[in-house]
Design a protein around this motif. Structure first.
Motif, mmCIF file in Angstrom:
data_model
loop_
_atom_site.group_PDB
_atom_site.id
_atom_site.type_symbol
_atom_site.label_atom_id
_atom_site.label_comp_id
_atom_site.label_asym_id
_atom_site.label_seq_id
_atom_site.Cartn_x
_atom_site.Cartn_y
_atom_site.Cartn_z
ATOM 1 N N ILE A 86 0.839 -1.211 0.000
ATOM 2 C CA ILE A 86 0.000 0.000 0.000
ATOM 3 C C ILE A 86 0.871 1.258 0.000
ATOM 4 N N GLU A 90 0.981 3.064 -3.633
ATOM 5 C CA GLU A 90 0.262 4.323 -3.854
ATOM 6 C C GLU A 90 1.208 5.426 -4.327
ATOM 7 N N VAL A 106 -2.492 -3.191 -4.985
ATOM 8 C CA VAL A 106 -2.858 -2.159 -4.010
ATOM 9 C C VAL A 106 -4.336 -2.260 -3.661
ATOM 10 N N ARG A 121 -10.278 4.557 -1.131
ATOM 11 C CA ARG A 121 -9.107 4.580 -2.009
ATOM 12 C C ARG A 121 -9.100 3.368 -2.932
ATOM 13 N N TYR A 125 -8.956 2.912 -7.227
ATOM 14 C CA TYR A 125 -7.976 2.090 -7.936
ATOM 15 C C TYR A 125 -8.651 0.939 -8.691
#
Length: 421
Positions: A86, A90, A106, A121, A125
């Motif tokens: 992560i 990111e 991720v 988040r 993604y």
């Protein structure tokens, strides 16, 4: 450790290109220090991560930060270190938003908990991941991958992205949207993972009776990537919910049988659709392949059963293939009047447009067929490679490369052996 080996090679290449003395500048000193630290890390993935993080703390403005953070992501993926996947993933995505592998990892790592902020988040993604994969559906298959195999891999990825999206939406409390996304994932690619996701959000939405069908699909669908342990968990969850709703497992067998029939029909229809656009879809027997010619004609290899077939796998960029060509022509001349021997020139180029100009420039007078996935099934690891299949369709000889002064006689004798059998 693969990532360590690759990174050391990259460092060596960078140092060789610079040509500067070791202490000529701060940048050179940093390069030397990094190379030494990575070398001293040995084969330990933990030490590899430690030295890169230490280096970035000492050189926060390093020009190699993007490269080092990408190396840290790959190391974290190998180490199954979700925290670092992560953290560094990111950072990589902030610079390169279209990296599908990092988007996948991720998203998955962020969804390992029910945290809402992480889910928000992950949703971003996962949706980007799905968009990129959807755009690849109609692209040319890379390398030696057949059209059907490429489409299957892309569809599986789209389904996985939709499963991530469903989980993110569910973790955010958007249950109806989660169910819709999960069902789209099952439609994109009917896998056990996709079916589980549908069942998961139906149960969490209080629609337990409706969840039984996808839970049975997860257990019954023919998915080669499912382990025995995963299948047992699918069976346990399905059984527990069924008993909760029905009081016993009476009738559960009928539910599973219906799921088996349903998923089998779905997969069969899918294979049929692929077969219409790619005759080699899901074919594992080389003699069941259909090859496409440079001139657009089709050649079902099954039509050659009863003959000895000599396959010559080559490419336009292969120097040894060019040197081998006149030797092949000598062998072909020896069997020119024998109708029981067939020579097939199989091109393996990714760029098929390069083949016709190459043949013209080399003045090669040969009918060329594209490999269309055959090299994958025959496990062609290098070229030139010569494969001989006997009159019963059995592979009897494989010649990787060639010995110039012996090739003509060696190939001739091997062909004659098949004719004597």
């Amino acid at each position: 450790m693969k990532i360590l080996t690759v990174f050391l090679l990259a460092l060596s290449a960078g140092a060789a290109q610079s040509g500067a003395p070791p202490a000529a500048s701060e940048a050179d000193a940093e390069e030397q220090e990094l190379s030494q630290a990575v070398s001293e890390a040995g084969s330990s993935p933990v030490e590899f991560v430690r030295v890169l993080e230490k280096h970035l703390r000492k050189y926060p403005e390093s020009s190699r930060r993007p490269e080092l953070e990408r190396a840290l992501v790959k190391a974290a993926i190998e180490n199954k270190d979700e925290k670092r996947i992560i953290e560094y993933g990111e950072r990589v995505l902030a610079r390169e938003a279209d990296d599908v592998q990092v988007l996948d990892r991720v998203s998955r790592a962020l969804l390992s908990s029910d945290d809402k902020e992480a889910a928000a988040r992950a949703l971003k993604y996962a949706r980007r991941y799905g968009e990129l994969l959807t755009g690849l559906r109609d692209k040319e298959a890379p390398g030696r991958m057949g059209k059907a195999q490429w489409r299957e891999e892309v569809d599986r990825g789209v389904a996985r992205a939709l499963s991530f999206e469903a989980r993110a939406l569910g973790n955010l409390g958007r249950m109806d949207e989660a169910i819709v996304a999960a069902r789209k994932g099952w439609e994109a690619f009917p896998s056990a993972e996709a079916a589980r996701e549908v069942g998961r959000w139906l149960v969490r939405s209080g629609k337990e009776q409706e969840a039984l069908e996808p839970m049975a699909d997860a257990f019954a669908v023919a998915d080669p990537r499912v382990t025995d342990a995963e299948r047992l968990r699918d069976r346990t969850r399905m059984g527990e919910l069924y008993v909760k709703l029905k009081g016993s497992e009476k009738g559960l067998g009928d539910l599973i049988l219906a799921a088996y029939d349903r998923t089998t029909a779905i997969l069969a229809a899918r294979r049929l659709r692929f077969k219409e656009s790619d005759p080699n879809a899901h074919v594992t027997n080389p003699m069941e392949f259909t090859l496409s010619g440079l001139d657009g004609t089709k050649l079902p290899l099954a039509s050659l059963l009863g003959k000895t077939i000599v396959f010559d796998f080559w490419a336009t960029w292969c120097g040894p293939c060019r040197a081998q060509y006149p030797l092949y022509e000598q062998v072909k001349e020896r069997f020119r009047k024998d109708p029981n021997v067939v020579f097939l020139s199989i091109n393996t180029d990714e760029n098929r447009d390069a083949v016709a100009p190459f043949l013209a420039s080399q003045k090669w007078d040969v009918k060329v067929w594209f490999e269309d996935g055959l090299s994958r099934v025959l496990e062609i690891a290098s070229i030139p490679t010569t494969i001989i299949v006997d009159r019963r369709g059995k592979l009897v000889s494989r010649m990787n490369g060639y010995v110039p002064d012996r090739f003509v006689d060696m190939l001739t004798e091997r062909i004659r052996e098949t004719l004597r059998d």
